[in-house]
Write an enzyme that holds these catalytic residues in place. Structure first.
Site, short mmCIF file in Angstrom:
data_model
loop_
_atom_site.label_atom_id
_atom_site.label_comp_id
_atom_site.label_asym_id
_atom_site.label_seq_id
_atom_site.Cartn_x
_atom_site.Cartn_y
_atom_site.Cartn_z
N GLY A 1 49.42 45.14 74.00
CA GLY A 1 48.16 45.02 73.28
C GLY A 1 47.03 44.58 74.18
NE ARG B 1 59.37 46.19 76.09
CZ ARG B 1 60.53 46.73 76.47
NH1 ARG B 1 61.59 45.97 76.59
NH2 ARG B 1 60.62 48.01 76.75
CG ASP B 2 56.08 43.51 70.88
OD1 ASP B 2 56.70 44.37 71.53
OD2 ASP B 2 56.60 42.80 70.01
CB ALA B 3 51.54 39.63 73.58
CG ASN C 1 54.96 41.95 66.91
OD1 ASN C 1 54.67 41.49 65.81
ND2 ASN C 1 56.17 41.87 67.43
#
Length: 310
Positions: free
Chosen positions: A259, A254-256, A41
């Site tokens: 990134g 969380r992944d965003a 992601n």
């Protein structure tokens, strides 16, 4: 280059039900399938922000082909290790705005497949960043259960930076190797330090402790209430973004955040500005069914409020 390493990718099957009838028939309102995996992601968010990235990890079977094809269609470079077994399919149930996640353990990884991934990542050099994220699948050889430590050693030996968004049980050992970022959530902090957090200010000593243990930057998120960034002795807080739109999906927020933070840091080198973009990325993700476009993230950015609180 930014590499993302997802050891246990998946197809995530999102299923919306009007009511979940345990033990009886359930009729689906709508469903969709997308590739899943924390670091994967991150690659997709980086691509949305127009930052080059290479996604790697283990793929196999038709699920693996689905994952690779999806990323290729989003112009993301991939170099996965092809494994003998197939990737898992996870189920995300949505009922009356509540999320229920059914996650499978994943395929068993063979030792030679682990060795192939280690060999591939041995190409990284100073100036590269590796983002490790997600669960560890079952290993054929129990000695490979320390795969994160092994991969971190490859990164540090070659002078590359790394980010660790790994399960709580691995974090305390890895943070000593000086990651540029760790991003635990509230539950992770409670598990790692065996504490019960009653007030968001109670996160401050634990964020500072992770910095003192070796992390360059720490972001602690606590759901809908916001998050904190730790930079040296300084602490910054972000309150929830209010744009009048409904939160419909928290699966990849969380992944965003990772990134948005890493991509901006690599480009601009400003941790506070990177934190603002990370909050905008997570906030935009919460308002779409998959992951947001660059335009959706940038639209959210002016609404982000970050204040220094310590």
């Amino acid at each position: 280059m930014i590499y993302t390493v997802t050891l246990n990718p998946s197809i995530d099957l999102f299923v919306e039900l009007k009511n979940l009838n345990l033990g009886g028939q359930n009729n689906i309102i709508q469903e969709r399938s997308i590739p899943g995996g924390k670091a994967l992601n991150v690659s997709r968010i980086l691509s949305s922000l127009r930052i080059p990235t290479i996604a790697t990890g283990f793929v196999g079977g038709f699920q693996g082909e689905f994952i690779k094809d999806w990323l290729t269609n989003e112009n993301i470079s991939t170099n996965f290790v092809k494994m003998e077994n197939h990737n898992r399919t996870n189920i995300k149930l949505f009922e009356n705005k509540q999320e229920t996640m059914i996650n499978f353990p994943g395929p068993t990884i063979k030792s030679e497949e682990v060795d192939e991934l280690v060999y591939y990542l041995s190409r990284v050099r100073e100036g590269d960043t590796i983002i490790f994220g997600g669960s560890v699948p079952p290993m054929e050889d129990g000695l490979d259960n320390d795969i994160y430590s092994r991969l971190v050693s490859v990164a540090t030996a070659n002078g590359a930076d790394f980010v660790a968004d790994v399960p709580a049980k691995y974090l305390l050992d890895i943070v000593k190797e000086n990651p540029i970022l760790v991003k635990p959530n509230a539950e992770d902090i409670e598990e790692i330090f065996n504490v019960r957090i009653e007030d968001k200010k109670d996160f401050i000593p634990y964020g500072k402790k992770l910095v003192n243990m070796g992390a360059k930057y720490v972001i602690i998120s606590y759901g809908a209430s916001g998050s904190m960034l730790f930079v040296g002795d300084d602490v910054y807080e972000s309150t929830p973004v209010k744009d009048g739109n409904e939160i419909i999906n928290t699966v990849a927020c969380r992944d965003a955040m990772i990134g948005g933070f890493v991509g901006t840091m690599v480009r601009d080198g400003d941790p506070v500005e990177s934190y603002k973009v990370s909050v905008a990325s997570a906030s935009a993700t919460a308002r779409v069914l998959d992951l947001p476009s660059r335009e959706e993230i940038m639209k959210m950015l002016p609404l982000v409020n970050v204040e220094k609180i310590g």
